[in-house]
Motif scaffolding. Structure first.
Motif, mmCIF file in Angstrom:
data_model
loop_
_atom_site.group_PDB
_atom_site.id
_atom_site.type_symbol
_atom_site.label_atom_id
_atom_site.label_comp_id
_atom_site.label_asym_id
_atom_site.label_seq_id
_atom_site.Cartn_x
_atom_site.Cartn_y
_atom_site.Cartn_z
ATOM 1 N N THR A 117 0.828 -1.207 0.000
ATOM 2 C CA THR A 117 0.000 0.000 0.000
ATOM 3 C C THR A 117 0.857 1.250 0.000
ATOM 4 N N LEU A 118 1.970 1.218 0.746
ATOM 5 C CA LEU A 118 2.869 2.377 0.783
ATOM 6 C C LEU A 118 3.446 2.661 -0.598
ATOM 7 N N ARG A 119 3.865 1.625 -1.314
ATOM 8 C CA ARG A 119 4.396 1.834 -2.673
ATOM 9 C C ARG A 119 3.319 2.333 -3.621
ATOM 10 N N ALA A 120 2.127 1.777 -3.504
ATOM 11 C CA ALA A 120 1.060 2.155 -4.432
ATOM 12 C C ALA A 120 0.605 3.598 -4.227
ATOM 13 N N VAL A 121 0.481 4.005 -2.977
ATOM 14 C CA VAL A 121 -0.017 5.360 -2.699
ATOM 15 C C VAL A 121 1.026 6.410 -3.055
ATOM 16 N N LEU A 122 2.271 6.218 -2.629
ATOM 17 C CA LEU A 122 3.303 7.212 -2.901
ATOM 18 C C LEU A 122 3.658 7.283 -4.375
ATOM 19 N N GLY A 123 3.488 6.196 -5.112
ATOM 20 C CA GLY A 123 3.778 6.218 -6.542
ATOM 21 C C GLY A 123 2.823 7.093 -7.337
ATOM 22 N N LYS A 124 1.698 7.484 -6.755
ATOM 23 C CA LYS A 124 0.736 8.338 -7.439
ATOM 24 C C LYS A 124 1.005 9.828 -7.230
ATOM 25 N N HIS A 125 2.022 10.164 -6.447
ATOM 26 C CA HIS A 125 2.290 11.560 -6.127
ATOM 27 C C HIS A 125 3.701 11.941 -6.579
ATOM 28 N N GLU A 126 3.891 13.235 -6.771
ATOM 29 C CA GLU A 126 5.203 13.750 -7.139
ATOM 30 C C GLU A 126 6.081 13.899 -5.905
ATOM 31 N N LEU A 127 7.376 14.126 -6.150
ATOM 32 C CA LEU A 127 8.326 14.204 -5.044
ATOM 33 C C LEU A 127 8.018 15.393 -4.135
ATOM 34 N N ASP A 128 7.645 16.526 -4.712
ATOM 35 C CA ASP A 128 7.335 17.693 -3.877
ATOM 36 C C ASP A 128 6.169 17.414 -2.946
ATOM 37 N N GLU A 129 5.186 16.662 -3.406
ATOM 38 C CA GLU A 129 4.052 16.312 -2.554
ATOM 39 C C GLU A 129 4.476 15.360 -1.441
ATOM 40 N N MET A 130 5.395 14.436 -1.720
ATOM 41 C CA MET A 130 5.885 13.532 -0.674
ATOM 42 C C MET A 130 6.583 14.300 0.438
ATOM 43 N N LEU A 131 7.322 15.343 0.056
ATOM 44 C CA LEU A 131 8.105 16.082 1.043
ATOM 45 C C LEU A 131 7.272 17.099 1.810
ATOM 46 N N SER A 132 6.252 17.657 1.195
ATOM 47 C CA SER A 132 5.504 18.746 1.820
ATOM 48 C C SER A 132 4.135 18.344 2.347
ATOM 49 N N GLU A 133 3.586 17.229 1.905
ATOM 50 C CA GLU A 133 2.222 16.838 2.300
ATOM 51 C C GLU A 133 2.222 15.454 2.929
ATOM 52 N N ARG A 134 3.060 15.260 3.923
ATOM 53 C CA ARG A 134 3.149 13.950 4.569
ATOM 54 C C ARG A 134 1.875 13.597 5.336
ATOM 55 N N GLU A 135 1.266 14.590 5.948
ATOM 56 C CA GLU A 135 0.067 14.310 6.734
ATOM 57 C C GLU A 135 -1.051 13.748 5.857
ATOM 58 N N ARG A 136 -1.228 14.327 4.688
ATOM 59 C CA ARG A 136 -2.271 13.823 3.788
ATOM 60 C C ARG A 136 -1.936 12.424 3.285
#
Length: 274
Positions: A117-136
């Motif tokens: 699930t972690l790979r599937a969810v994070l693969g749908k977002h860009e790197l900037d979103e991973m770094l700035s929107e961790r709570e979401r």
């Protein structure tokens, strides 16, 4: 009589052993799933539980919150950036019956499900979103895990992305991007300050133009500030309008003192020849 007593002694010892083996004590955070001849019977605990040896079997289930460390996963973001991400999953068993019957090993199953699930969810977002929107992203992973583990009697209470590992080239690129962004903001702030200063100077000039005496007071104040400094150089400001008047008067005086050229006398005609 003695032979009878020696014959009953093994039976009494066997009975005492069965009674001791059938007594189980469960702690407050434990539950026992009881199977009767291989079929589910009931969930017991906490406290004293009687389990008949050979007929009943009991499987203990811990109801406390489990802290599971998700190993680092290779994730490719939507903008094709390869990163390593690890996380922590917090969950607890709500229904011991489902946790034992519906899945073989709920700890292993939850761990594997969290990794995918972690790979599937994070693969749908860009790197900037991973770094700035961790709570979401944490909330998205938690909702997906909670929905899929509900049939196992497990409640996922929280998911936290612990670390996002980038390679050195990407770290340097992000540093350059941040530096360029800071320079852009500095230039914008400087230009905004220049604009505000020019606007203030324009308003001051308009205010001074309304009253000539205000300009004279400002001139005297400037002289006072210059004279108060302990310096060997004295700066004497002269208003532009005074210079203009002086230059105009000098031109007028020069025009008045310039010599006037006299007209040329007519040339004598030669005498006529006889």
């Amino acid at each position: 009589m003695i032979d009878l007593q020696f014959g009953l002694a093994p039976l009494i010892l066997l009975l005492l052993f069965l009674v001791a083996a059938s007594i189980k004590i469960l702690r407050e955070y434990e539950r026992g799933v009881i199977f009767l001849l291989g079929r589910f019977w009931r969930v017991k605990g906490p406290g004293l539980v009687i389990v008949i040896p050979g007929i009943q079997q009991m499987v203990k289930v811990d109801l406390r919150v489990v802290t599971m460390d998700v190993p680092a996963q290779d994730v490719i973001s939507r903008d094709n950036v390869s990163v390593k991400v690890n996380a922590i999953v917090f969950f607890r068993v709500l229904d011991p019956e489902k946790a034992i019957i519906q899945v073989e090993n709920f700890l292993v199953a939850t761990s594997q499900l969290a990794q995918t699930t972690l790979r599937a969810v994070l693969g749908k977002h860009e790197l900037d979103e991973m770094l700035s929107e961790r709570e979401r992203l944490n909330l998205d992973v938690q909702n997906i895990l909670d929905a899929q583990t509900d049939s196992w009697g497990i409640k996922v209470t929280n998911v936290e992305i612990k670390h996002i590992d980038l390679n050195e080239n990407m770290v340097r690129a992000i540093a350059r991007q941040a530096e360029a962004e800071r320079e852009r903001r500095a230039k914008v702030i400087h230009a905004e300050g220049e604009k505000q200063a020019a606007q203030a100077l324009l308003e001051a000039a308009q205010t001074l133009a309304l009253e000539p005496a205000a300009m004279q007071l400002r001139y005297l104040q400037t002289l006072t500030q210059v004279a108060g400094d302990k310096s060997s150089t004295l700066v004497f400001p002269v208003p532009v309008d005074i210079l203009g008047q002086l230059m105009g008067q000098a031109r007028s005086a020069q025009a008045l003192t310039a010599p006037v050229a006299s007209p040329a006398a007519p040339s004598a005609q030669p005498p006529a020849q006889a």
